[in-house]
Scaffold this motif. Structure first.
Motif, PDB file in Angstrom:
ATOM      1  N   HIS A 269       5.507 -64.206  46.731  1.00 50.86           N
ATOM      2  CA  HIS A 269       4.800 -64.685  45.542  1.00 50.86           C
ATOM      3  C   HIS A 269       5.153 -66.134  45.261  1.00 50.86           C
ATOM      4  O   HIS A 269       6.306 -66.538  45.418  1.00 50.86           O
ATOM      5  N   VAL A 270       4.160 -66.879  44.808  1.00 54.94           N
ATOM      6  CA  VAL A 270       4.319 -68.282  44.442  1.00 54.94           C
ATOM      7  C   VAL A 270       3.673 -68.460  43.068  1.00 54.94           C
ATOM      8  O   VAL A 270       2.600 -67.900  42.807  1.00 54.94           O
ATOM      9  N   LEU A 271       4.323 -69.228  42.206  1.00 57.39           N
ATOM     10  CA  LEU A 271       3.728 -69.499  40.897  1.00 57.39           C
ATOM     11  C   LEU A 271       2.324 -70.071  41.077  1.00 57.39           C
ATOM     12  O   LEU A 271       2.100 -70.907  41.972  1.00 57.39           O
ATOM     13  N   PRO A 272       1.364 -69.655  40.261  1.00 54.77           N
ATOM     14  CA  PRO A 272      -0.021 -70.100  40.422  1.00 54.77           C
ATOM     15  C   PRO A 272      -0.188 -71.615  40.547  1.00 54.77           C
ATOM     16  O   PRO A 272      -0.985 -72.083  41.355  1.00 54.77           O
ATOM     17  N   GLY A 273       0.543 -72.415  39.809  1.00 53.33           N
ATOM     18  CA  GLY A 273       0.404 -73.871  39.871  1.00 53.33           C
ATOM     19  C   GLY A 273       0.856 -74.482  41.189  1.00 53.33           C
ATOM     20  O   GLY A 273       0.576 -75.649  41.461  1.00 53.33           O
ATOM     21  N   HIS A 274       1.539 -73.705  42.010  1.00 48.36           N
ATOM     22  CA  HIS A 274       2.042 -74.197  43.297  1.00 48.36           C
ATOM     23  C   HIS A 274       1.349 -73.530  44.486  1.00 48.36           C
ATOM     24  O   HIS A 274       1.699 -73.790  45.638  1.00 48.36           O
ATOM     25  N   GLN A 275       0.379 -72.663  44.203  1.00 51.61           N
ATOM     26  CA  GLN A 275      -0.338 -71.985  45.281  1.00 51.61           C
ATOM     27  C   GLN A 275      -1.311 -72.944  45.952  1.00 51.61           C
ATOM     28  O   GLN A 275      -1.737 -73.937  45.369  1.00 51.61           O
ATOM     29  N   GLY A 276      -1.645 -72.642  47.200  1.00 49.96           N
ATOM     30  CA  GLY A 276      -2.603 -73.455  47.936  1.00 49.96           C
ATOM     31  C   GLY A 276      -2.014 -74.735  48.502  1.00 49.96           C
ATOM     32  O   GLY A 276      -2.753 -75.622  48.931  1.00 49.96           O
ATOM     33  N   LYS A 277      -0.685 -74.836  48.517  1.00 44.31           N
ATOM     34  CA  LYS A 277      -0.025 -76.057  48.986  1.00 44.31           C
ATOM     35  C   LYS A 277       0.887 -75.792  50.186  1.00 44.31           C
ATOM     36  O   LYS A 277       1.735 -76.608  50.505  1.00 44.31           O
ATOM     37  N   GLY A 278       0.729 -74.634  50.810  1.00 42.78           N
ATOM     38  CA  GLY A 278       1.516 -74.318  51.994  1.00 42.78           C
ATOM     39  C   GLY A 278       2.849 -73.655  51.722  1.00 42.78           C
ATOM     40  O   GLY A 278       3.597 -73.364  52.660  1.00 42.78           O
ATOM     41  N   VAL A 279       3.171 -73.381  50.462  1.00 42.45           N
ATOM     42  CA  VAL A 279       4.464 -72.772  50.139  1.00 42.45           C
ATOM     43  C   VAL A 279       4.543 -71.352  50.692  1.00 42.45           C
ATOM     44  O   VAL A 279       5.546 -70.968  51.304  1.00 42.45           O
ATOM     45  N   GLY A 280       3.500 -70.557  50.496  1.00 40.24           N
ATOM     46  CA  GLY A 280       3.490 -69.183  51.003  1.00 40.24           C
ATOM     47  C   GLY A 280       3.646 -69.132  52.512  1.00 40.24           C
ATOM     48  O   GLY A 280       4.414 -68.323  53.049  1.00 40.24           O
ATOM     49  N   ARG A 281       2.937 -70.005  53.208  1.00 41.12           N
ATOM     50  CA  ARG A 281       3.039 -70.079  54.672  1.00 41.12           C
ATOM     51  C   ARG A 281       4.480 -70.390  55.092  1.00 41.12           C
ATOM     52  O   ARG A 281       5.031 -69.764  55.984  1.00 41.12           O
ATOM     53  N   ARG A 282       5.081 -71.365  54.426  1.00 42.18           N
ATOM     54  CA  ARG A 282       6.462 -71.733  54.755  1.00 42.18           C
ATOM     55  C   ARG A 282       7.425 -70.582  54.468  1.00 42.18           C
ATOM     56  O   ARG A 282       8.366 -70.338  55.232  1.00 42.18           O
ATOM     57  N   LEU A 283       7.201 -69.864  53.359  1.00 42.09           N
ATOM     58  CA  LEU A 283       8.054 -68.719  53.036  1.00 42.09           C
ATOM     59  C   LEU A 283       7.971 -67.651  54.132  1.00 42.09           C
ATOM     60  O   LEU A 283       8.999 -67.123  54.567  1.00 42.09           O
ATOM     61  N   ILE A 284       6.763 -67.341  54.575  1.00 40.73           N
ATOM     62  CA  ILE A 284       6.598 -66.308  55.604  1.00 40.73           C
ATOM     63  C   ILE A 284       7.263 -66.740  56.904  1.00 40.73           C
ATOM     64  O   ILE A 284       7.997 -65.964  57.537  1.00 40.73           O
ATOM     65  N   HIS A 285       7.021 -67.952  57.325  1.00 40.60           N
ATOM     66  CA  HIS A 285       7.649 -68.423  58.567  1.00 40.60           C
ATOM     67  C   HIS A 285       9.171 -68.413  58.460  1.00 40.60           C
ATOM     68  O   HIS A 285       9.858 -68.017  59.408  1.00 40.60           O
TER      69      HIS A 285
END
Length: 184
Positions: A106-122
């Motif tokens: 999960h990523v706070l809505p204001g930070h979504q769409g900036k590659g954070v989720g992808r980096r977390l998964i990797h």
């Protein structure tokens, strides 16, 4: 700049209130589910080879956690049994016999769409000894589902309903190690 930091179960429990706040902002669950979710997350920290990755800027803005899945864990047992019924024992062993089960991302809505989720998964998958990584996500054309597919996750089951839930989920898996951070 967003930094990623791996933490273990003890520190995860220490930041659980912050993690739950991020979960609430990202998922908007009914308020009556929050105490149960807190207990589930605390229990997950006791599972074998638990790992959490925090995204910080400098406060925590996202997280992902998982653990080695095995018989006796609620999610593992429910999903593995359903996959065995649908696709047979060989498919179940292939995907769940040695799997990193990614419980939450999960990523706070204001930070979504900036590659954070992808980096977390990797990052959470990096260096893991398991053969596969598996997760569940809403069975809908969501941003998260597109991200998982882009990383290399494939649907193992769709239209899956957990006991007591009316929502439809997709169960997805990928082989480890993940392909490089480009498109799968």
């Amino acid at each position: 700049m967003i930094e990623l930091r791996r933490i273990g179960p003890d520190e995860f429990v220490e930041v659980l209130d912050t993690v739950l706040t991020i979960y609430m902002a990202a998922m908007r669950p009914p308020p009556d589910q929050l105490s149960g979710r807190l207990g589930i997350m605390r229990n997950h920290a006791t599972y074998p080879d638990f790992i959490c990755v925090l995204a910080e800027n400098p406060e925590i803005i996202g997280f992902a956690y998982g653990f080695h899945g095995m018989a006796g864990q609620w999610w593992h047992d429910i999903v593995a049994r359903s996959l065995a019924d649908q696709s047979g024992g060989a498919a179940t062993e292939e995907w769940f016999g040695d799997a990193l089960e990614i419980a939450e991302i999960h990523v706070l809505p204001g930070h979504q769409g900036k590659g954070v989720g992808r980096r977390l998964i990797h990052t959470i998958c990096e260096g893991r000894p398991e053969r596969t990584a598996v997760l569940s996500t809403h069975d809908a054309p969501t941003v998260a589902r597109r991200l998982y597919r882009n990383i290399g996750f494939v649907d193992l089951m769709t239209e899956f309903a957990f006991p007591g839930s009316r929502e439809s989920y997709a169960i997805a898996g990928t082989r480890l190690p993940l392909p490089p951070r480009g498109r799968a």
